[in-house]
Scaffold this motif. Structure first.
Motif, PDB file in Angstrom:
ATOM      1  N   THR A  69      50.722   9.535  59.925  1.00 23.32           N
ATOM      2  CA  THR A  69      49.291   9.848  59.954  1.00 23.32           C
ATOM      3  C   THR A  69      48.806   9.925  61.403  1.00 23.32           C
ATOM      4  OG1 THR A  69      49.086   8.511  57.955  1.00 23.32           O
ATOM      5  CG2 THR A  69      47.041   9.137  59.056  1.00 23.32           C
ATOM      6  N   TRP A  70      47.899  10.844  61.694  1.00 18.55           N
ATOM      7  CA  TRP A  70      47.278  10.878  63.011  1.00 18.55           C
ATOM      8  C   TRP A  70      46.609   9.537  63.280  1.00 18.55           C
ATOM      9  CZ3 TRP A  70      44.625  16.264  62.101  1.00 18.55           C
ATOM     10  CH2 TRP A  70      45.568  17.269  62.313  1.00 18.55           C
ATOM     11  N   VAL A  71      46.632   9.123  64.549  1.00 19.41           N
ATOM     12  CA  VAL A  71      46.159   7.783  64.884  1.00 19.41           C
ATOM     13  C   VAL A  71      44.703   7.582  64.471  1.00 19.41           C
ATOM     14  CG1 VAL A  71      45.704   6.159  66.768  1.00 19.41           C
ATOM     15  CG2 VAL A  71      47.814   7.497  66.766  1.00 19.41           C
ATOM     16  N   PHE A  72      43.836   8.569  64.785  1.00 15.06           N
ATOM     17  CA  PHE A  72      42.421   8.375  64.477  1.00 15.06           C
ATOM     18  C   PHE A  72      42.199   8.282  62.960  1.00 15.06           C
ATOM     19  CE2 PHE A  72      42.470  12.923  63.774  1.00 15.06           C
ATOM     20  CZ  PHE A  72      41.460  13.151  62.846  1.00 15.06           C
ATOM     21  N   ALA A  73      42.939   9.097  62.205  1.00 13.73           N
ATOM     22  CA  ALA A  73      42.813   9.052  60.746  1.00 13.73           C
ATOM     23  C   ALA A  73      43.369   7.741  60.196  1.00 13.73           C
ATOM     24  CB  ALA A  73      43.545  10.237  60.119  1.00 13.73           C
ATOM     25  N   GLY A  74      44.454   7.251  60.818  1.00 13.53           N
ATOM     26  CA  GLY A  74      45.027   5.983  60.402  1.00 13.53           C
ATOM     27  C   GLY A  74      44.073   4.826  60.627  1.00 13.53           C
ATOM     28  N   SER A 129      38.437  10.509  70.085  1.00 14.15           N
ATOM     29  CA  SER A 129      38.454  10.282  68.641  1.00 14.15           C
ATOM     30  C   SER A 129      39.146   8.970  68.312  1.00 14.15           C
ATOM     31  CB  SER A 129      39.147  11.446  67.918  1.00 14.15           C
ATOM     32  OG  SER A 129      40.501  11.564  68.314  1.00 14.15           O
ATOM     33  N   ILE A 130      40.224   8.670  69.031  1.00 16.53           N
ATOM     34  CA  ILE A 130      40.905   7.387  68.819  1.00 16.53           C
ATOM     35  C   ILE A 130      39.986   6.237  69.178  1.00 16.53           C
ATOM     36  CG2 ILE A 130      42.769   5.905  69.662  1.00 16.53           C
ATOM     37  CD1 ILE A 130      44.503   8.385  69.928  1.00 16.53           C
ATOM     38  N   LEU A 131      39.289   6.370  70.308  1.00 15.26           N
ATOM     39  CA  LEU A 131      38.417   5.297  70.768  1.00 15.26           C
ATOM     40  C   LEU A 131      37.259   5.062  69.798  1.00 15.26           C
ATOM     41  CD1 LEU A 131      37.687   3.249  72.917  1.00 15.26           C
ATOM     42  CD2 LEU A 131      36.546   5.059  74.200  1.00 15.26           C
ATOM     43  N   VAL A 132      36.629   6.141  69.343  1.00 15.04           N
ATOM     44  CA  VAL A 132      35.504   6.012  68.419  1.00 15.04           C
ATOM     45  C   VAL A 132      35.965   5.414  67.088  1.00 15.04           C
ATOM     46  CG1 VAL A 132      33.840   7.310  67.048  1.00 15.04           C
ATOM     47  CG2 VAL A 132      34.132   7.843  69.469  1.00 15.04           C
ATOM     48  N   CYS A 133      37.096   5.896  66.575  1.00  9.89           N
ATOM     49  CA  CYS A 133      37.595   5.365  65.301  1.00  9.89           C
ATOM     50  C   CYS A 133      38.091   3.931  65.442  1.00  9.89           C
ATOM     51  CB  CYS A 133      38.706   6.255  64.755  1.00  9.89           C
ATOM     52  SG  CYS A 133      38.130   7.892  64.259  1.00  9.89           S
ATOM     53  N   ALA A 134      38.523   3.557  66.651  1.00  6.99           N
ATOM     54  CA  ALA A 134      38.929   2.171  66.868  1.00  6.99           C
ATOM     55  C   ALA A 134      37.737   1.224  66.747  1.00  6.99           C
ATOM     56  CB  ALA A 134      39.567   2.018  68.243  1.00  6.99           C
ATOM     57  N   ALA A 135      36.541   1.731  67.049  1.00  9.79           N
ATOM     58  CA  ALA A 135      35.343   0.906  66.872  1.00  9.79           C
ATOM     59  C   ALA A 135      35.151   0.552  65.400  1.00  9.79           C
ATOM     60  CB  ALA A 135      34.116   1.647  67.406  1.00  9.79           C
ATOM     61  N   LEU A 136      35.582   1.455  64.511  1.00 15.48           N
ATOM     62  CA  LEU A 136      35.518   1.157  63.074  1.00 15.48           C
ATOM     63  C   LEU A 136      36.452   0.008  62.727  1.00 15.48           C
ATOM     64  CD1 LEU A 136      35.587   4.771  61.559  1.00 15.48           C
ATOM     65  CD2 LEU A 136      33.612   3.451  62.330  1.00 15.48           C
ATOM     66  N   LEU A 137      37.672   0.048  63.286  1.00 16.39           N
ATOM     67  CA  LEU A 137      38.621  -1.032  63.028  1.00 16.39           C
ATOM     68  C   LEU A 137      38.113  -2.350  63.604  1.00 16.39           C
ATOM     69  CD1 LEU A 137      41.357  -1.862  61.874  1.00 16.39           C
ATOM     70  CD2 LEU A 137      42.387  -1.285  64.073  1.00 16.39           C
ATOM     71  N   SER A 138      37.510  -2.285  64.784  1.00 15.33           N
ATOM     72  CA  SER A 138      36.939  -3.496  65.391  1.00 15.33           C
ATOM     73  C   SER A 138      35.866  -4.096  64.481  1.00 15.33           C
ATOM     74  CB  SER A 138      36.327  -3.176  66.757  1.00 15.33           C
ATOM     75  OG  SER A 138      37.296  -2.673  67.638  1.00 15.33           O
ATOM     76  N   THR A 139      35.044  -3.232  63.896  1.00 17.69           N
ATOM     77  CA  THR A 139      33.997  -3.698  62.982  1.00 17.69           C
ATOM     78  C   THR A 139      34.595  -4.337  61.738  1.00 17.69           C
ATOM     79  OG1 THR A 139      32.525  -1.939  63.743  1.00 17.69           O
ATOM     80  CG2 THR A 139      31.993  -2.977  61.634  1.00 17.69           C
ATOM     81  N   ALA A 140      35.621  -3.680  61.171  1.00 17.07           N
ATOM     82  CA  ALA A 140      36.279  -4.226  59.975  1.00 17.07           C
ATOM     83  C   ALA A 140      36.916  -5.574  60.270  1.00 17.07           C
ATOM     84  CB  ALA A 140      37.329  -3.239  59.466  1.00 17.07           C
ATOM     85  N   VAL A 141      37.585  -5.653  61.423  1.00 18.66           N
ATOM     86  CA  VAL A 141      38.216  -6.911  61.831  1.00 18.66           C
ATOM     87  C   VAL A 141      37.161  -8.001  62.016  1.00 18.66           C
ATOM     88  CG1 VAL A 141      39.408  -8.029  63.761  1.00 18.66           C
ATOM     89  CG2 VAL A 141      40.286  -5.888  62.830  1.00 18.66           C
ATOM     90  N   GLY A 142      35.997  -7.604  62.545  1.00 16.64           N
ATOM     91  CA  GLY A 142      34.909  -8.569  62.722  1.00 16.64           C
ATOM     92  C   GLY A 142      34.368  -9.087  61.397  1.00 16.64           C
ATOM     93  N   TYR A 143      34.199  -8.181  60.437  1.00 17.97           N
ATOM     94  CA  TYR A 143      33.707  -8.606  59.114  1.00 17.97           C
ATOM     95  C   TYR A 143      34.705  -9.525  58.403  1.00 17.97           C
ATOM     96  CZ  TYR A 143      29.526  -5.687  58.840  1.00 17.97           C
ATOM     97  OH  TYR A 143      28.274  -5.151  59.039  1.00 17.97           O
ATOM     98  N   LEU A 144      35.976  -9.372  58.719  1.00 10.69           N
ATOM     99  CA  LEU A 144      36.995 -10.238  58.134  1.00 10.69           C
ATOM    100  C   LEU A 144      37.137 -11.565  58.896  1.00 10.69           C
ATOM    101  CD1 LEU A 144      39.797  -7.575  57.441  1.00 10.69           C
ATOM    102  CD2 LEU A 144      38.336  -8.684  55.751  1.00 10.69           C
ATOM    103  N   HIS A 145      36.366 -11.712  59.977  1.00  9.80           N
ATOM    104  CA  HIS A 145      36.354 -12.930  60.811  1.00  9.80           C
ATOM    105  C   HIS A 145      37.711 -13.208  61.446  1.00  9.80           C
ATOM    106  CE1 HIS A 145      32.456 -13.626  59.034  1.00  9.80           C
ATOM    107  NE2 HIS A 145      32.972 -13.719  57.818  1.00  9.80           N
ATOM    108  N   ILE A 146      38.512 -12.150  61.635  1.00 13.75           N
ATOM    109  CA  ILE A 146      39.842 -12.359  62.205  1.00 13.75           C
ATOM    110  C   ILE A 146      39.785 -12.874  63.647  1.00 13.75           C
ATOM    111  CG2 ILE A 146      41.935 -11.148  62.983  1.00 13.75           C
ATOM    112  CD1 ILE A 146      41.854  -9.523  60.428  1.00 13.75           C
ATOM    113  N   PRO A 147      38.992 -12.260  64.547  1.00 18.94           N
ATOM    114  CA  PRO A 147      38.981 -12.777  65.923  1.00 18.94           C
ATOM    115  C   PRO A 147      38.560 -14.236  66.001  1.00 18.94           C
ATOM    116  CG  PRO A 147      37.953 -10.615  65.814  1.00 18.94           C
ATOM    117  CD  PRO A 147      38.152 -11.062  64.407  1.00 18.94           C
TER     118      PRO A 147
END
Length: 433
Positions: free
Chosen positions: A22-27, A288-306
């Motif tokens: 999968t393309w990185v941004f889509a992944g 596109s990778i950077l912007v989509c990575a912000a989505l992963l950062s948000t998801a990780v934050g909601y999961l309280h992983i950090p």
């Protein structure tokens, strides 16, 4: 234990999704959505609303505008004869020292990195001139390729650096101070590389024939180096003096290159359009990778992983050096499979809280992270510098990786030195206030 399962679950999803091709941004988007749906019990509607809001906010970041500008500047230089003049201008400076014009790989990449911001662009631009010339003059091919692979990665560390811009945006650290912080470590690595070439030339004289006379005088050398030195002064000088932000300095640099090429009658419509097309491709990929990575950062934050992971590692009472060693190994492993931008944006939501809690300066960690990313540039199977050199030389990937291995070790030594002496990184940003 639950936090470890959650963390490994997210990491496993990333590797599975990317492993499917999968393309990185889509992944990143896929993993973000699945994480919120499966682990945070979000409804599909709430996922859409949350991620669309984050997507807009991340995509409208002003700091991102510097990325296409710096890429465009490097692409135009790459297509002009400025890079060829850079090699010829360095020849009389390096010819008489042990290692001879092998040092042009190091010096050339160091100078070009200061106007590019891209590791692959630095390697390709310097390599298209030096690899053939060094072979004609009888220099050891393995040493030539290895030094170029190592020095080309300096495009990520010596400012302006695209990876540093990405880190600064994500970590909310001053990009100007990050640029300052990268100068001395970049020069340190360049000195280590040149020192190794110096040693090899003395120990094995047949690897680097001594150049008795240079065809270029020192006066001609200064004239040949003037375009690159002028661009460095304009771009870096405007940032460090406070006259311009990194984004503004990037635009000024593009304007300076255009004027320089116009003055020298090298600017053609084909050169410009080719540079713009290449810039669009690279910029869309990075942004596109950077912007989509912000989505992963948000998801990780909601999961309280950090927060939870930082608490878990804190409960282990690891010493700061032990934590740093674990993170270094973690990044080296990631570098085997991912490019530098992807490594930075996907790991930072987890690693940054850990290092801050351990007492490390985020500014220092940014430089440490970039060095770790540089290591990934010269390690197979996804070392971009290795692919660039394979295209330039026709050598097998394994042979290029072996040639680059001594420079991999030297970069590890540099990472160790800045860990023991963090002021190497922090002294210039502190002077700049």
């Amino acid at each position: 234990m639950e936090i470890l399962l959650t963390t490994f679950g997210v990491i496993a999803m990333v590797f599975i999704v990317l492993g499917l091709g999968t393309w990185v941004f889509a992944g990143l988007v896929t993993v973000s959505v699945l994480s919120l749906l499966l682990m945070a019990d979000f409804s599909l509607h709430r996922v859409g609303v949350t991620l669309s809001r984050i997507l807009f906010r991340a995509g409208s970041s002003w700091e991102l505008s510097a990325i296409p500008m710096f890429i465009l500047m490097g692409e135009m230089i790459f297509r002009s004869d400025i890079s060829e003049r850079l090699f010829r201008g360095l020849e009389p400076i390096t010819a008489r020292i042990p290692g001879g014009i092998l040092h042009t790989n190091i010096f050339g990449c160091t100078l070009f990195a200061a106007v590019s911001g891209s590791s692959s662009a630095t390697t390709a631009t310097v390599g298209k001139i030096t690899t053939r010339e060094l072979e004609i003059r009888g220099y050891d091919r393995r040493l030539s390729i290895g030094s170029l692979a190592g020095a080309g990665s300096l495009g990520l560390l010596i400012p302006p650096s695209i990876v540093m811009i990405v880190y600064g945006v994500q970590a909310e650290v001053s990009i100007s101070k990050l640029f300052m912080a990268g100068v001395l470590p970049g020069l340190l690595i360049a000195c280590l590389y040149s020192g190794y070439l110096f040693y090899q030339a003395i120990r094995f004289p047949h690897k680097a024939p001594r150049e008795v006379n240079s065809k270029v005088s020192m006066r001609e050398s200064a004239a040949l180096l003037a375009p690159v030195l002028t661009l460095i002064f304009i771009v870096i000088g405007s940032i460090y003096s406070g006259i311009a932000t990194p984004s503004e300095a990037a635009a000024v640099g593009v304007g300076a290159v255009v004027l320089m090429l116009l003055f020298e009658r090298q600017l053609s419509w084909k050169l410009f359009t080719d540079a713009v097309q290449a810039t669009i491709l690279s910029s869309v990929m990075v942004c596109s990778i950077l912007v989509c990575a912000a989505l992963l950062s948000t998801a990780v934050g909601y999961l309280h992983i950090p927060r939870d992971l930082a608490g878990f590692i804190g409960s282990l009472e690891l010493s700061a050096p032990a934590l740093l060693l674990i993170l270094a190994l973690f990044y080296v492993i990631l570098g085997l499979f991912l490019d530098g931008i992807s490594i930075t944006v996907m790991s930072l939501p987890i690693t940054l809280p850990l290092v801050v809690q351990a007492g490390f300066d985020p500014l220092w960690f940014g430089v440490f992270l970039v060095i770790m990313v540089e290591l990934g540039q010269i390690t197979p199977p996804v070392g971009f510098n290795l692919f660039v050199l394979q295209g330039l030389t026709g050598e097998k990937l394994g042979a290029i990786a072996l040639a680059a291995f001594p420079f991999f070790i030297l970069m590890c030594v540099a990472a160790l030195l800045i860990s023991i002496f963090p002021q190497i990184v922090l002294v210039l940003p502190n002077l700049g206030g």
